[in-house]
Design a protein around this motif. Sequence first.
Motif, PDB file in Angstrom:
ATOM      1  N   ASN A  47       0.668  -1.296   0.116  1.00 22.00           N
ATOM      2  CA  ASN A  47      -0.032  -0.035  -0.397  1.00 22.00           C
ATOM      3  C   ASN A  47       0.233   1.126   0.170  1.00 22.00           C
ATOM      4  O   ASN A  47       0.788   2.612  -0.519  1.00 22.00           O
ATOM      5  N   PHE A  48       1.877   0.794   0.769  1.00 23.86           N
ATOM      6  CA  PHE A  48       2.564   2.592   1.101  1.00 23.86           C
ATOM      7  C   PHE A  48       3.482   2.637  -0.589  1.00 23.86           C
ATOM      8  O   PHE A  48       3.628   3.285  -1.059  1.00 23.86           O
ATOM      9  N   LYS A  49       3.853   1.927  -1.533  1.00 28.42           N
ATOM     10  CA  LYS A  49       3.838   1.804  -2.710  1.00 28.42           C
ATOM     11  C   LYS A  49       3.197   2.246  -3.804  1.00 28.42           C
ATOM     12  O   LYS A  49       3.305   2.914  -4.559  1.00 28.42           O
ATOM     13  N   ILE A  50       1.720   1.765  -3.435  1.00 26.82           N
ATOM     14  CA  ILE A  50       0.943   2.462  -4.069  1.00 26.82           C
ATOM     15  C   ILE A  50       0.596   3.879  -4.556  1.00 26.82           C
ATOM     16  O   ILE A  50       0.590   4.925  -4.562  1.00 26.82           O
ATOM     17  N   VAL A  51       0.461   4.522  -2.397  1.00 26.12           N
ATOM     18  CA  VAL A  51       1.638   6.140  -2.507  1.00 26.12           C
ATOM     19  C   VAL A  51       2.421   6.644  -2.544  1.00 26.12           C
ATOM     20  O   VAL A  51       1.297   7.885  -3.274  1.00 26.12           O
ATOM     21  N   MET A  52       3.187   5.939  -2.781  1.00 28.92           N
ATOM     22  CA  MET A  52       4.506   6.730  -2.861  1.00 28.92           C
ATOM     23  C   MET A  52       4.309   7.122  -4.842  1.00 28.92           C
ATOM     24  O   MET A  52       4.681   8.076  -5.476  1.00 28.92           O
ATOM     25  N   ASN A  53       3.347   6.470  -5.728  1.00 32.09           N
ATOM     26  CA  ASN A  53       3.276   6.259  -7.037  1.00 32.09           C
ATOM     27  C   ASN A  53       2.249   6.624  -7.521  1.00 32.09           C
ATOM     28  O   ASN A  53       2.106   6.397  -8.560  1.00 32.09           O
ATOM     29  N   THR A  54       1.155   6.916  -6.251  1.00 28.73           N
ATOM     30  CA  THR A  54      -0.086   7.456  -7.285  1.00 28.73           C
ATOM     31  C   THR A  54       0.285   8.374  -8.274  1.00 28.73           C
ATOM     32  O   THR A  54       0.683   9.652  -8.899  1.00 28.73           O
ATOM     33  N   LYS A  55      -0.261   8.542  -9.214  1.00 31.94           N
ATOM     34  CA  LYS A  55      -0.424   8.880 -10.891  1.00 31.94           C
ATOM     35  C   LYS A  55      -1.694   9.704 -10.537  1.00 31.94           C
ATOM     36  O   LYS A  55      -1.200  11.255 -11.499  1.00 31.94           O
ATOM     37  N   GLU A  56      -2.374   9.652  -9.930  1.00 30.57           N
ATOM     38  CA  GLU A  56      -4.128  10.046 -10.177  1.00 30.57           C
ATOM     39  C   GLU A  56      -4.921  10.076  -8.954  1.00 30.57           C
ATOM     40  O   GLU A  56      -4.837   8.722  -8.537  1.00 30.57           O
ATOM     41  N   ILE A  57      -5.671  11.058  -8.617  1.00 26.93           N
ATOM     42  CA  ILE A  57      -6.172  10.917  -7.658  1.00 26.93           C
ATOM     43  C   ILE A  57      -7.841  11.255  -7.984  1.00 26.93           C
ATOM     44  O   ILE A  57      -7.608  12.636  -7.843  1.00 26.93           O
ATOM     45  N   VAL A  58      -8.731  10.613  -7.585  1.00 27.28           N
ATOM     46  CA  VAL A  58      -9.904  10.454  -7.714  1.00 27.28           C
ATOM     47  C   VAL A  58     -10.921  10.974  -6.293  1.00 27.28           C
ATOM     48  O   VAL A  58     -10.634  10.382  -5.977  1.00 27.28           O
ATOM     49  N   GLU A  59     -11.562  12.316  -6.770  1.00 28.09           N
ATOM     50  CA  GLU A  59     -12.227  12.606  -5.123  1.00 28.09           C
ATOM     51  C   GLU A  59     -13.711  12.514  -5.425  1.00 28.09           C
ATOM     52  O   GLU A  59     -14.356  12.776  -6.348  1.00 28.09           O
TER      53      GLU A  59
END
Length: 163
Positions: A47-59
Amino acid sequence: MSALKLVPFCFLVIMSCNCQQQATKVTDENNSGKQGDYIAAILEEKNFKIVMNTKEIVEYEIRPNLIEGTVDEYSNKLFLKDTLEQSYVKDFIGHVINDSSYNWNAIPDNIRFEPKIQYHLHSEHGKLTLLIDEHYKYMGFINLEGHKVVQLSQKLSQYLKKR
């Protein structure tokens, strides 16, 4: 014979005193945006890897929606609010991975977690959902493996309210 009984007793007293010390983390307010050890441990490697490599955030906004055929029963429904700009994504992730963004010393007895905002983080390593409660006190990290809820610091709470 009494000296032999005294040694184990002293050993137990020393061990019990050491076990009661609580681990505390001194955070530096000036290192905003730096990776934290605590949040990395809470999220675990995947999960930390996902957060660190986030390309897009949808709210999304979470709103109660009347269940069809009822008069007083509701379910939660997601309403698309925004896809965050890249400059905001970097700033947002910087806050999420910073240990000083959370209150690690407070362990509430009864968490009243009623999320009203949901963020979907997308990266090449997978997806992760962040839930923010309506009072901006807690953040939940959720994926297929389960969820973790942490208490937000006043600084992160104010940052999210401004959004």
